[in-house]
Write a protein that holds these residues in place. Structure first.
Motif, mmCIF file in Angstrom:
data_model
loop_
_atom_site.group_PDB
_atom_site.id
_atom_site.type_symbol
_atom_site.label_atom_id
_atom_site.label_comp_id
_atom_site.label_asym_id
_atom_site.label_seq_id
_atom_site.Cartn_x
_atom_site.Cartn_y
_atom_site.Cartn_z
ATOM 1 N N TYR A 235 0.814 -1.215 0.000
ATOM 2 C CA TYR A 235 0.000 0.000 0.000
ATOM 3 C C TYR A 235 0.851 1.271 0.000
ATOM 4 C CZ TYR A 235 -4.665 -2.032 0.753
ATOM 5 O OH TYR A 235 -5.864 -2.704 0.603
ATOM 6 N N GLN A 236 2.155 1.103 0.249
ATOM 7 C CA GLN A 236 3.064 2.249 0.355
ATOM 8 C C GLN A 236 2.605 3.206 1.454
ATOM 9 O OE1 GLN A 236 6.223 2.786 -1.644
ATOM 10 N NE2 GLN A 236 5.700 0.620 -1.362
ATOM 11 N N VAL A 237 2.358 2.640 2.646
ATOM 12 C CA VAL A 237 1.952 3.436 3.806
ATOM 13 C C VAL A 237 2.917 3.165 4.953
ATOM 14 C CG1 VAL A 237 -0.490 3.488 3.161
ATOM 15 C CG2 VAL A 237 0.351 1.629 4.615
ATOM 16 N N ASP A 238 2.979 4.104 5.899
ATOM 17 C CA ASP A 238 3.850 3.932 7.056
ATOM 18 C C ASP A 238 3.059 3.639 8.328
ATOM 19 O OD1 ASP A 238 2.688 6.357 7.652
ATOM 20 O OD2 ASP A 238 4.560 7.500 7.689
ATOM 21 N N GLU A 239 1.779 3.350 8.171
ATOM 22 C CA GLU A 239 0.923 3.030 9.313
ATOM 23 C C GLU A 239 -0.126 2.019 8.876
ATOM 24 O OE1 GLU A 239 -2.334 5.244 12.281
ATOM 25 O OE2 GLU A 239 -1.040 6.436 10.965
ATOM 26 N N VAL A 240 -0.377 1.026 9.738
ATOM 27 C CA VAL A 240 -1.427 0.043 9.505
ATOM 28 C C VAL A 240 -2.338 0.022 10.724
ATOM 29 C CG1 VAL A 240 -1.972 -2.408 9.193
ATOM 30 C CG2 VAL A 240 -0.046 -1.393 7.956
ATOM 31 N N MET A 241 -3.631 -0.012 10.476
ATOM 32 C CA MET A 241 -4.620 -0.093 11.547
ATOM 33 C C MET A 241 -5.141 -1.519 11.607
ATOM 34 S SD MET A 241 -7.871 2.406 12.151
ATOM 35 C CE MET A 241 -6.810 3.638 12.911
ATOM 36 N N ILE A 242 -5.228 -2.064 12.811
ATOM 37 C CA ILE A 242 -5.675 -3.449 12.961
ATOM 38 C C ILE A 242 -7.018 -3.509 13.680
ATOM 39 C CG2 ILE A 242 -3.274 -4.232 13.039
ATOM 40 C CD1 ILE A 242 -3.771 -4.877 16.045
ATOM 41 N N VAL A 243 -7.824 -4.500 13.296
ATOM 42 C CA VAL A 243 -9.029 -4.871 14.031
ATOM 43 C C VAL A 243 -8.692 -6.192 14.712
ATOM 44 C CG1 VAL A 243 -11.497 -5.343 13.937
ATOM 45 C CG2 VAL A 243 -10.460 -3.810 12.255
ATOM 46 N N ALA A 244 -8.431 -6.144 16.005
ATOM 47 C CA ALA A 244 -8.033 -7.355 16.721
ATOM 48 C C ALA A 244 -9.230 -8.283 16.867
ATOM 49 C CB ALA A 244 -7.460 -6.990 18.092
ATOM 50 N N GLY A 245 -9.082 -9.519 16.401
ATOM 51 C CA GLY A 245 -10.190 -10.462 16.391
ATOM 52 C C GLY A 245 -10.072 -11.499 17.489
ATOM 53 N N GLY A 246 -11.166 -12.245 17.690
ATOM 54 C CA GLY A 246 -11.180 -13.319 18.670
ATOM 55 C C GLY A 246 -12.418 -13.290 19.533
ATOM 56 N N TYR A 247 -12.743 -14.415 20.131
ATOM 57 C CA TYR A 247 -13.919 -14.523 21.000
ATOM 58 C C TYR A 247 -13.656 -13.907 22.368
ATOM 59 C CZ TYR A 247 -17.241 -16.681 24.224
ATOM 60 O OH TYR A 247 -18.175 -16.890 25.206
ATOM 61 N N HIS A 248 -12.570 -14.320 22.999
ATOM 62 C CA HIS A 248 -12.247 -13.828 24.328
ATOM 63 C C HIS A 248 -11.617 -12.435 24.236
ATOM 64 C CE1 HIS A 248 -13.138 -17.632 26.306
ATOM 65 N NE2 HIS A 248 -12.434 -18.255 25.377
ATOM 66 N N TRP A 249 -11.995 -11.572 25.143
ATOM 67 C CA TRP A 249 -11.388 -10.248 25.194
ATOM 68 C C TRP A 249 -9.875 -10.376 25.386
ATOM 69 C CZ3 TRP A 249 -9.121 -5.817 26.371
ATOM 70 C CH2 TRP A 249 -8.468 -5.667 27.589
ATOM 71 N N GLU A 250 -9.462 -11.392 26.142
ATOM 72 C CA GLU A 250 -8.029 -11.592 26.374
ATOM 73 C C GLU A 250 -7.285 -11.922 25.088
ATOM 74 O OE1 GLU A 250 -10.228 -12.437 30.176
ATOM 75 O OE2 GLU A 250 -10.441 -13.063 28.076
ATOM 76 N N THR A 251 -7.966 -12.528 24.116
ATOM 77 C CA THR A 251 -7.340 -12.815 22.826
ATOM 78 C C THR A 251 -7.024 -11.523 22.084
ATOM 79 O OG1 THR A 251 -8.534 -14.919 22.649
ATOM 80 C CG2 THR A 251 -7.640 -13.993 20.611
ATOM 81 N N ARG A 252 -7.948 -10.583 22.105
ATOM 82 C CA ARG A 252 -7.703 -9.283 21.462
ATOM 83 C C ARG A 252 -6.590 -8.533 22.177
ATOM 84 N NH1 ARG A 252 -13.284 -7.214 22.577
ATOM 85 N NH2 ARG A 252 -12.679 -5.259 21.546
ATOM 86 N N LEU A 253 -6.615 -8.558 23.512
ATOM 87 C CA LEU A 253 -5.558 -7.896 24.282
ATOM 88 C C LEU A 253 -4.209 -8.519 23.985
ATOM 89 C CD1 LEU A 253 -4.597 -5.961 26.510
ATOM 90 C CD2 LEU A 253 -5.149 -7.759 28.182
ATOM 91 N N ARG A 254 -4.162 -9.841 23.942
ATOM 92 C CA ARG A 254 -2.881 -10.517 23.706
ATOM 93 C C ARG A 254 -2.353 -10.200 22.311
ATOM 94 N NH1 ARG A 254 1.499 -11.077 25.945
ATOM 95 N NH2 ARG A 254 2.643 -13.034 25.661
ATOM 96 N N THR A 255 -3.247 -10.047 21.345
ATOM 97 C CA THR A 255 -2.823 -9.673 19.994
ATOM 98 C C THR A 255 -2.071 -8.350 20.015
ATOM 99 O OG1 THR A 255 -4.518 -10.889 18.761
ATOM 100 C CG2 THR A 255 -3.664 -8.891 17.734
ATOM 101 N N ILE A 256 -2.632 -7.338 20.671
ATOM 102 C CA ILE A 256 -1.969 -6.035 20.632
ATOM 103 C C ILE A 256 -0.713 -6.021 21.495
ATOM 104 C CG2 ILE A 256 -4.183 -4.947 20.114
ATOM 105 C CD1 ILE A 256 -4.044 -3.619 22.906
ATOM 106 N N GLU A 257 -0.687 -6.831 22.555
ATOM 107 C CA GLU A 257 0.527 -6.917 23.370
ATOM 108 C C GLU A 257 1.670 -7.569 22.589
ATOM 109 O OE1 GLU A 257 -1.306 -7.320 27.906
ATOM 110 O OE2 GLU A 257 -0.884 -9.133 26.742
ATOM 111 N N LEU A 258 1.393 -8.674 21.915
ATOM 112 C CA LEU A 258 2.428 -9.373 21.153
ATOM 113 C C LEU A 258 2.964 -8.502 20.018
ATOM 114 C CD1 LEU A 258 0.852 -12.955 21.010
ATOM 115 C CD2 LEU A 258 2.889 -12.270 22.303
ATOM 116 N N LEU A 259 2.085 -7.754 19.362
ATOM 117 C CA LEU A 259 2.539 -6.896 18.274
ATOM 118 C C LEU A 259 3.368 -5.721 18.792
ATOM 119 C CD1 LEU A 259 -0.501 -6.813 15.840
ATOM 120 C CD2 LEU A 259 1.587 -8.183 15.718
#
Length: 336
Positions: free
Chosen positions: A305-329
């Motif tokens: 895309y030739q961009v310097d920023e990406v926005m993510i929609v963290a997915g998953g059933y458990h709220w902890e799954t979404r939290l863990r996604t952003i922590e790992l990244l």
């Protein structure tokens, strides 16, 4: 280094309430602020049992009050439903309260069924007329935000209050090239919703850049791309958790807005051959894997895309799954 941001839709998982979903959004925003994410956007959906976010302006104010650094915005305000003047005042108020931290993302999708759109606009409102008025609404909105309503305009002399020195960053959001055209004509920033449409986004961003007109908002074009992401410690764990996201996207396509199912519920879902084909095709709209894999895929997406920023929609059933996604990244990109 690539900047990362978050779009949160306040998804409602089965067994949870809308109030639970909003509290999870608050906690996710606080974590994003602590972890070093660039911005956090709240979405707008109506009459949806599976998504709790119906009023991004109200939610943004609450989120910004609970954090200290990160930018907050709408992903996005569905402008055809509303008065451009009132939207300008809402976001000038947010800019006054949280200077330098507010984004105004604008969309033109209905955000619900045609029947719901009539409830938002008034029972006699015409959905297609609202879409036809969208370019003029954008012009009016930007005029109110920048105190540049042209002489002779029907709204000449009207100013949006409160009067503030700053202007929210204005983004047009879309999943087709047409939204990029509107953004380039307005001199606004542009976010392509790859999580909605996994094809054609790169060309839409290129066209936006090539036809961009400098404005009081931006001298040069600014673009980003938004995609579903689920990250876990291992590839196998991520794939198992992604069953919930696969099913959620499939059910949204089928008009089954019932919320996010657990991986176990997803495994028991009666998939037809067509369903299985759609699940496979929809993987173009998401990135799933361990931190190393997800990082590489995000870098490749940004390069395409030739961009310097990406926005993510963290997915998953458990709220902890979404939290863990952003922590790992955050760890993978050394954001802290």
């Amino acid at each position: 280094m690539l900047k990362l941001s978050i779009l949160d839709q306040s998804p409602v998982s089965s067994g949870y309430t809308h109030s639970d979903a909003l509290q999870q959004t608050i906690a996710l925003a606080q974590a994003a602020d602590r972890l070093g994410y660039t911005r956090f956007w709240a979405s707008e959906h109506h009459n949806s049992m599976g998504l709790a976010g119906s009023s991004p302006e109200v939610l943004i104010s609450s989120l910004a009050a609970r954090t200290s650094r990160i930018r907050f915005g709408s992903g996005g305000v569905l402008l055809p439903h509303y008065s451009a003047y009132k939207v300008a005042e809402n976001f000038r108020m947010l800019e006054a309260l949280y200077p330098g931290r507010i984004d105004l993302g604008i969309g033109r999708a209905p955000g619900g069924t045609p029947h719901t759109a009539k409830a938002l606009r008034g029972v006699s409102a015409d959905l297609f007329e609202g879409l036809e008025r969208f370019p003029a609404q954008v012009t009016d909105l930007l005029g109110f935000l920048t105190d540049s309503v042209e002489p002779g305009h029907v709204f000449e002399g009207i100013r949006a209050t409160p009067l503030v020195a700053g202007v929210p960053q204005v983004w047009l959001l879309g999943s087709t090239g047409q939204s990029g055209v509107y953004a380039s004509q307005a001199g606004a920033a542009f976010c392509f919703a790859h999580f909605i449409n996994g094809a054609g986004g790169q060309q839409a961003v290129r066209s936006y850049r090539s036809s961009f007109r400098p404005s009081a908002l931006n001298v040069v074009p600014q673009a980003t791309v938004c995609i579903y992401v689920l990250c876990a410690e291992t590839q196998a764990e991520a794939e198992g958790l992604a069953a919930s996201l696969d099913l959620r996207i499939l059910q949204m396509e089928k008009g089954e807005f019932t919320g996010v199912k657990s991986p176990e519920e997803a495994a028991d879902y009666g998939y037809s051959d067509w369903d299985q084909t759609r699940v496979q095709d929809n993987r173009s709209r998401m990135i799933v894997g361990d931190p190393g894999h997800v990082k590489q895929q995000l870098l490749s997406l940004a390069e395409s895309y030739q961009v310097d920023e990406v926005m993510i929609v963290a997915g998953g059933y458990h709220w902890e799954t979404r939290l863990r996604t952003i922590e790992l990244l955050a760890d993978a990109f050394n954001m802290k």
